[in-house]
Design an enzyme around this catalytic site. Structure first.
Site, short mmCIF file in Angstrom:
data_model
loop_
_atom_site.label_atom_id
_atom_site.label_comp_id
_atom_site.label_asym_id
_atom_site.label_seq_id
_atom_site.Cartn_x
_atom_site.Cartn_y
_atom_site.Cartn_z
N HIS A 17 0.88 -1.26 -0.05
CA HIS A 17 0.08 0.09 -0.02
C HIS A 17 0.85 1.35 -0.19
CE1 HIS A 17 -3.01 -2.67 1.95
NE2 HIS A 17 -3.72 -2.23 1.05
N LYS A 41 -16.98 -6.58 4.37
CA LYS A 41 -15.79 -7.57 4.65
C LYS A 41 -15.76 -8.45 5.86
CE LYS A 41 -12.15 -6.93 1.63
NZ LYS A 41 -10.68 -6.94 1.38
N ARG A 90 -1.22 -6.31 -8.00
CA ARG A 90 0.15 -7.12 -7.89
C ARG A 90 0.27 -8.27 -8.79
NH1 ARG A 90 -2.51 -8.22 -2.12
NH2 ARG A 90 -4.17 -8.43 -3.60
N SER A 128 -3.14 -7.81 2.89
CA SER A 128 -3.47 -7.53 4.23
C SER A 128 -3.85 -8.82 4.98
CB SER A 128 -4.46 -6.37 4.17
OG SER A 128 -3.98 -5.32 3.93
O1 PNS Z 1 -8.97 -3.11 -0.09
P1 PNS Z 1 -10.18 -3.57 -0.49
O2 PNS Z 1 -10.74 -4.36 0.07
O3 PNS Z 1 -9.89 -4.42 -1.84
O4 PNS Z 1 -11.14 -2.29 -1.35
C1 PNS Z 1 -12.28 -2.46 -1.78
C2 PNS Z 1 -13.15 -1.26 -2.14
C3 PNS Z 1 -12.99 -0.56 -0.67
C4 PNS Z 1 -12.20 -0.22 -2.88
C5 PNS Z 1 -14.52 -1.36 -2.64
O5 PNS Z 1 -15.00 -2.48 -1.85
C6 PNS Z 1 -15.21 -0.31 -2.66
O6 PNS Z 1 -15.16 0.61 -3.46
N1 PNS Z 1 -16.25 -0.25 -1.65
C7 PNS Z 1 -17.07 1.06 -1.67
C8 PNS Z 1 -18.74 0.56 -2.14
C9 PNS Z 1 -18.56 0.83 -3.40
O7 PNS Z 1 -18.74 1.73 -4.25
N2 PNS Z 1 -19.00 -0.35 -4.26
C10 PNS Z 1 -19.24 -0.51 -5.62
C11 PNS Z 1 -17.81 -0.58 -6.50
S1 PNS Z 1 -17.74 -1.93 -7.48
#
Ligand code: PNS
Length: 161
Positions: A17, A41, A90, A128
């Site tokens: 990150h 999550k 990655r 993570s």
């Molecule tokens: O680190 P992560 O868990 O891969 O991040 C995922 C994240 C937070 C970027 C994604 O879950 C997100 O954008 N969540 C907000 C809700 C949203 O907008 N959902 C629709 C996107 S497809």
């Protein structure tokens, strides 16, 4: 001003990150790292406030802001006036998930561009989830996470005497 959002769970922030944050700071005038309240999550190891403090402790740059958001990412990006949403890649395995999210976000709002940055090769295998797992079993996570995160994980999982 060219502002980018770097969203994620960051539970906890890893060297991968930080690598993406530093790369983003070279490309944009301002970078907002946005920690997601992500009910999908399940239970998190660190609270959103803890994650924000950890990121802030790792990088001091006046052009970096650490924030949190709930709801749709595109709505938050528009609210912040972002021109791009940055995500790290990655391996090919990341691509499928990122491709789906980027296209869904584009469907929701065409004005928010997705920018993918590749981490350094030494960070390719760091996630993570794996860091949490290794730390929980007192494995060696040095070199995978920055100092403040290493200390925070040792506080969560005190090393055996
Ligand atoms: O680190 P992560 O868990 O891969 O991040 C995922 C994240 C937070 C970027 C994604 O879950 C997100 O954008 N969540 C907000 C809700 C949203 O907008 N959902 C629709 C996107 S497809």
């Amino acid at each position: 001003m060219r502002l980018a959002i770097y969203p994620g769970s960051f539970d906890p922030p890893t060297n991968g990150h930080l690598d993406i944050i530093n790369r983003s700071l070279r490309l944009f005038d301002k970078v907002v790292v946005a920690v997601a309240f992500n009910p999908g999550k399940g239970s998190a190891l660190f609270s959103v406030d803890e994650r924000k403090s950890l990121i802030q402790a790792c990088i001091q740059d006046p052009r970096l802001e650490v924030d949190s958001f709930s709801g749709l990412l595109v709505d938050y990006a528009v609210k912040r006036g972002a021109i791009a949403v940055v995500r790290g890649l990655r391996a090919v395995s990341d691509f499928e998930y990122e491709f789906q999210m980027a296209n869904m976000n584009r469907k929701l709002n065409v004005s928010v561009e997705a920018v993918f940055l590749m981490t350094n090769e030494e960070n390719f295998y760091i996630s993570s989830r794996l860091v949490r797992e290794v730390a929980a079993f007192h494995g060696d996570i040095r070199g995978l996470v920055p100092g403040p995160v290493l200390q925070a994980l040792h506080r969560k999982y005190p090393p055996p005497a």
